[in-house]
Structure formats: C-alpha cells, structure tokens
Motif scaffolding. Structure first.
Motif: not given
Length: 179
Positions: A134-152, A169-179
């Motif tokens: 629904y927005t102009n930002l069509k390319d956004i993902y949490i690439n490194d999705l794991h529990d250490s990347n969240f804080i309560v 995000i946008c046209s960047n290259e994905p970074f390596p992920a932890d898992f």
C-alpha cells in the motif's frame, strides 16, 4: 543522513556495550554512546571500504529516506559517525530492554509470554507486507530475521526491531543472514 564527527580521543573513551553471551555479532563493535544528552548505540563496522561498505551506506540512506513508511517500532539508524573524516559506523537510539534471545532462552519467563512475542514478530511481518502493498516502498524485508534482532522495551513490552542496517530495501543487495 546527518553526521556526528568524533575526535580520536572521544572515540577511544567509549565503552563497549555489554551483550548477552547468547547474542551473535559478527560485523561490528557496539558501544554505548551519549550524544547531546540522548542515549544511543554506536555500531562501528569492521568493513569500511569496498562494495560491502558501499552497500551498507546505501541501505542506511534508503532507510533514512523511507522512514516515513516504516513502523515506529523499527529502530532506524539516525547518524553516520566519523573519526578523522572517515565513516566508522552509525548510531541508533538506545532501547532500554531485553533482547528477545534472552527471553526465549530463559527458564524463568513463562512460555505464554514467549509465544506472545513470537506472535508479535508475525504481526510485524504482516505490517511489512502491507507497507509493500500500500505504499511507494515496494521492496522492504527483514533480511536477517532471528531472535537476536528484536528487543522488548522495558517500559511498555513493545517488541522493537533492531539491526535494520542488514535489511533488504530498495535496490540494495541482501546481506548475509545469521541462520
């Protein structure tokens, strides 16, 4: 993105942030940092040149220029930091809270509370889907999705997303992920 220029002396006086033994960190040193009375985290990158560094800077810029679309619980880098006119890393606002890894591995925290936070991750992923839809930002993902990347957050139990400098995000290259 705004820039904070540090002297070598000020940089050398910074104290490294104590992280739980459960948290993995392979791309930077992380410091407690006070900037004009505001508590921040300074993430100093190990890789400071070449394609990977350029991609990181582009990612930071895209997060900054698209922050209007991102949820308030996304902790977006706010300043680049330099020492002797060389970019060494960036800051994010500091969150007083507990890393989700520690919550999930704790035997003292009720499993219902742990499940509550895992469901919150699902809600965040739905938010991202809606942002892409629904927005102009069509390319956004949490690439490194794991529990250490969240804080309560200690104040309101809200789940905060950190380490967004590794997002897709946008046209960047994905970074390596932890898992």
């Amino acid at each position: 993105m705004k820039i904070i220029s540090l002297s070598k002396k000020k940089f050398q006086e910074l104290k490294e942030l104590k992280l739980s033994r459960e948290i993995h960190n392979t791309e930077a040193k992380i410091f407690d940092f006070d900037y004009r009375g505001n508590k921040k985290i300074l993430k100093t990158l190990y890789t400071l040149n070449g394609h990977t560094f350029a991609n990181k800077l582009y990612t930071l810029e895209m997060l900054d220029s698209n922050k209007e679309y991102l949820p308030s619980n996304f902790y977006i880098p706010d300043y680049l930091c330099t020492v002797d006119s060389k970019v060494i890393g960036f800051t994010v606002p500091k969150i007083e809270g507990i890393n989700l890894t520690d919550i999930l591995k704790s035997k003292q925290i009720d499993y219902k509370e742990q499940i509550y936070y895992l469901k919150k991750i699902g809600e965040i992923l739905i938010q991202l889907h809606n942002i892409r839809k629904y927005t102009n930002l069509k390319d956004i993902y949490i690439n490194d999705l794991h529990d250490s990347n969240f804080i309560v957050d200690n104040n309101n139990r809200e789940l905060k997303v950190i380490d967004l400098d590794s997002c897709k995000i946008c046209s960047n290259e994905p970074f390596p992920a932890d898992f």
